[in-house]
Design a protein around this motif. Structure first.
Motif, PDB file in Angstrom:
ATOM      1  N   THR A  60       3.939  -1.450  -4.652  1.00 54.73           N
ATOM      2  CA  THR A  60       4.522  -2.419  -5.579  1.00 54.73           C
ATOM      3  C   THR A  60       3.491  -3.038  -6.513  1.00 54.73           C
ATOM      4  O   THR A  60       3.859  -3.667  -7.499  1.00 54.73           O
ATOM      5  CB  THR A  60       5.210  -3.567  -4.805  1.00 54.73           C
ATOM      6  N   GLN A  61       2.194  -2.901  -6.206  1.00 52.95           N
ATOM      7  CA  GLN A  61       1.169  -3.561  -7.000  1.00 52.95           C
ATOM      8  C   GLN A  61      -0.173  -2.883  -6.773  1.00 52.95           C
ATOM      9  O   GLN A  61      -0.337  -2.082  -5.862  1.00 52.95           O
ATOM     10  CB  GLN A  61       1.061  -5.035  -6.582  1.00 52.95           C
ATOM     11  N   ALA A  62      -1.124  -3.214  -7.659  1.00 53.67           N
ATOM     12  CA  ALA A  62      -2.485  -2.716  -7.480  1.00 53.67           C
ATOM     13  C   ALA A  62      -3.158  -3.476  -6.344  1.00 53.67           C
ATOM     14  O   ALA A  62      -2.710  -4.559  -5.940  1.00 53.67           O
ATOM     15  CB  ALA A  62      -3.277  -2.890  -8.773  1.00 53.67           C
ATOM     16  N   ASP A  92      -7.740  -8.740  -3.592  1.00 53.53           N
ATOM     17  CA  ASP A  92      -8.690  -9.149  -2.558  1.00 53.53           C
ATOM     18  C   ASP A  92      -7.997  -9.531  -1.258  1.00 53.53           C
ATOM     19  O   ASP A  92      -8.655  -9.774  -0.247  1.00 53.53           O
ATOM     20  CB  ASP A  92      -9.557 -10.317  -3.055  1.00 53.53           C
ATOM     21  N   GLN A  93      -6.662  -9.558  -1.249  1.00 54.00           N
ATOM     22  CA  GLN A  93      -5.911  -9.876  -0.039  1.00 54.00           C
ATOM     23  C   GLN A  93      -5.086  -8.696   0.476  1.00 54.00           C
ATOM     24  O   GLN A  93      -4.510  -8.765   1.560  1.00 54.00           O
ATOM     25  CB  GLN A  93      -4.966 -11.054  -0.293  1.00 54.00           C
ATOM     26  N   LEU A  94      -5.031  -7.613  -0.284  1.00 54.33           N
ATOM     27  CA  LEU A  94      -4.168  -6.498   0.074  1.00 54.33           C
ATOM     28  C   LEU A  94      -4.760  -5.200  -0.472  1.00 54.33           C
ATOM     29  O   LEU A  94      -5.138  -5.122  -1.634  1.00 54.33           O
ATOM     30  CB  LEU A  94      -2.766  -6.701  -0.523  1.00 54.33           C
ATOM     31  N   ARG A  95      -4.866  -4.204   0.395  1.00 57.79           N
ATOM     32  CA  ARG A  95      -5.332  -2.891  -0.037  1.00 57.79           C
ATOM     33  C   ARG A  95      -4.336  -1.840   0.426  1.00 57.79           C
ATOM     34  O   ARG A  95      -3.512  -2.090   1.320  1.00 57.79           O
ATOM     35  CB  ARG A  95      -6.727  -2.589   0.505  1.00 57.79           C
ATOM     36  N   SER A  96      -4.409  -0.675  -0.181  1.00 57.76           N
ATOM     37  CA  SER A  96      -3.427   0.367   0.126  1.00 57.76           C
ATOM     38  C   SER A  96      -4.105   1.696   0.395  1.00 57.76           C
ATOM     39  O   SER A  96      -5.168   1.994  -0.140  1.00 57.76           O
ATOM     40  CB  SER A  96      -2.433   0.523  -1.029  1.00 57.76           C
ATOM     41  N   MET A  97      -3.459   2.490   1.250  1.00 59.99           N
ATOM     42  CA  MET A  97      -3.909   3.841   1.572  1.00 59.99           C
ATOM     43  C   MET A  97      -2.758   4.784   1.258  1.00 59.99           C
ATOM     44  O   MET A  97      -1.674   4.659   1.826  1.00 59.99           O
ATOM     45  CB  MET A  97      -4.269   3.936   3.055  1.00 59.99           C
ATOM     46  N   PRO A  98      -2.932   5.713   0.314  1.00 61.56           N
ATOM     47  CA  PRO A  98      -1.828   6.589  -0.085  1.00 61.56           C
ATOM     48  C   PRO A  98      -1.280   7.406   1.079  1.00 61.56           C
ATOM     49  O   PRO A  98      -2.034   7.885   1.929  1.00 61.56           O
ATOM     50  CB  PRO A  98      -2.465   7.504  -1.141  1.00 61.56           C
ATOM     51  N   LEU A 124       7.292  -6.968   2.401  1.00 63.09           N
ATOM     52  CA  LEU A 124       6.268  -6.447   3.313  1.00 63.09           C
ATOM     53  C   LEU A 124       4.870  -6.682   2.751  1.00 63.09           C
ATOM     54  O   LEU A 124       3.946  -7.049   3.484  1.00 63.09           O
ATOM     55  CB  LEU A 124       6.498  -4.951   3.562  1.00 63.09           C
ATOM     56  N   ALA A 125       4.700  -6.466   1.462  1.00 59.82           N
ATOM     57  CA  ALA A 125       3.395  -6.696   0.832  1.00 59.82           C
ATOM     58  C   ALA A 125       2.976  -8.149   0.982  1.00 59.82           C
ATOM     59  O   ALA A 125       1.816  -8.456   1.293  1.00 59.82           O
ATOM     60  CB  ALA A 125       3.445  -6.301  -0.643  1.00 59.82           C
ATOM     61  N   GLU A 126       3.918  -9.070   0.796  1.00 64.97           N
ATOM     62  CA  GLU A 126       3.608 -10.501   0.933  1.00 64.97           C
ATOM     63  C   GLU A 126       3.214 -10.839   2.366  1.00 64.97           C
ATOM     64  O   GLU A 126       2.304 -11.640   2.593  1.00 64.97           O
ATOM     65  CB  GLU A 126       4.819 -11.339   0.507  1.00 64.97           C
ATOM     66  N   GLU A 127       3.886 -10.228   3.336  1.00 65.84           N
ATOM     67  CA  GLU A 127       3.614 -10.558   4.735  1.00 65.84           C
ATOM     68  C   GLU A 127       2.280  -9.992   5.210  1.00 65.84           C
ATOM     69  O   GLU A 127       1.591 -10.615   6.015  1.00 65.84           O
ATOM     70  CB  GLU A 127       4.763 -10.070   5.624  1.00 65.84           C
TER      71      GLU A 127
END
Length: 299
Positions: free
Chosen positions: A149-151, A154-160, A132-135
């Motif tokens: 899965t990762q910090a 510049d291509q992926l951000r996360s919201m807890p 899912l992270a890759e997609e």
């Protein structure tokens, strides 16, 4: 470089077949082939290895695919942003999620979203958190609910969303059930485990905790759905280490807390592309998490 060339390239890469891609795009096969040749001439590199049965990406093709997907995702987001300014949310919302993800009631969230934005087509994909992270990073998904899965990049951000401890599930007749105490990885050495595919969040959390403790474990029974895991434990074929909320799914099983030096904490997040590439539909869905109180499943 024309956008239609990139659209055609991505379609062929996904289908690995010119005829199927042409049918999906509703263009002639000769026109699709010409489009790909034009792109190859412009880039001065072959993008596909063609055989009689299928086509595969060359090294240059693999390098282009990720960039092409991100470009098309940004173009789609731009179109949707203009529509949103005009007062109508349209387009497609491509959402990914792991099974039984804590911190969000996915079905309720999508039902509310559909009522509010009936002109948006919803597409849902279920997979492991790594995929899912890759997609999301590649632009194939607008957002996903997954295990962290990762910090951020510049291509992926996360919201807890939430975090919870892990629990050991076993059959009531299992030797561990009578202990009724907090367990450690050392207590579980030599046990047979039921677990998910290595790409799943619970499996990643457990693997990390046992590795940190220096305890080797054997995953003899590997599944890709929650109910199969619970059924196997219910038949006393092995034990499972799962997020705490799983214990409510099969009350007949014995649940024992697990303690390790690293937690372990199962942390779930909403995965999103960079702010500039996040489309209006994804923004609207995230807003519902807070506004409608749909950040957690019903009890």
């Amino acid at each position: 470089m024309e956008l239609r060339h990139l659209q055609h390239f991505v379609a062929v890469a996904e289908d690995q077949h010119f005829t199927r891609a042409a049918e999906r795009l509703m263009v002639s096969q000769s026109g699709l082939s010409a489009s790909i040749r034009a792109l190859e001439r412009e880039l001065r590199a072959p993008l596909f290895v063609r055989t009689t049965r299928r086509v595969t990406l060359t090294e240059a093709g693999r390098a282009l695919l990720g960039e092409a997907e991100r470009i098309l995702a940004q173009v789609r987001a731009a179109h949707e942003a203009v529509a949103a300014v005009q007062g109508v949310l349209r387009g497609t919302l491509a959402l990914g999620t792991e099974q039984c993800i804590p911190g969000v009631h996915v079905a309720g969230l999508l039902a509310t979203f559909r009522r509010r934005h009936p002109d948006v087509e919803i597409r849902l994909r279920q997979a492991g958190s790594g995929a899912l992270a890759e997609e999301v990073a590649a632009g194939r998904l607008d957002l996903a609910f997954a295990y962290r899965t990762q910090a951020d990049t510049d291509q992926l951000r996360s919201m807890p969303l939430t975090s919870e401890s892990m629990t050991v599930l076993c059959h009531p007749d299992h030797r561990l059930a009578s202990r009724g105490a907090v367990l450690t990885p050392e207590d579980l050495g030599g046990e047979v485990f039921v677990d998910f595919h290595p790409d799943w969040g619970p499996r990643r959390t457990t693997d990390a905790a046992f590795s940190a403790a220096g305890v080797r474990r054997t995953v003899a029974l590997e599944v890709n759905d929650v109910h199969s895991l619970l059924d196997l434990v219910d038949e006393n074929l092995g034990i499972a280490v799962v997020p705490r909320h799983f214990r409510h799914k099969r009350p007949s099983l014995t649940a024992l807390p697990l303690k390790t030096a690293t937690g372990p904490e199962y942390e779930t997040v909403a995965l999103l592309p960079p702010e500039r590439a996040t489309g209006p539909a994804a923004r609207a869905l995230i807003t519902l998490l807070d506004v409608e109180g749909l950040a957690s499943p019903p009890p």
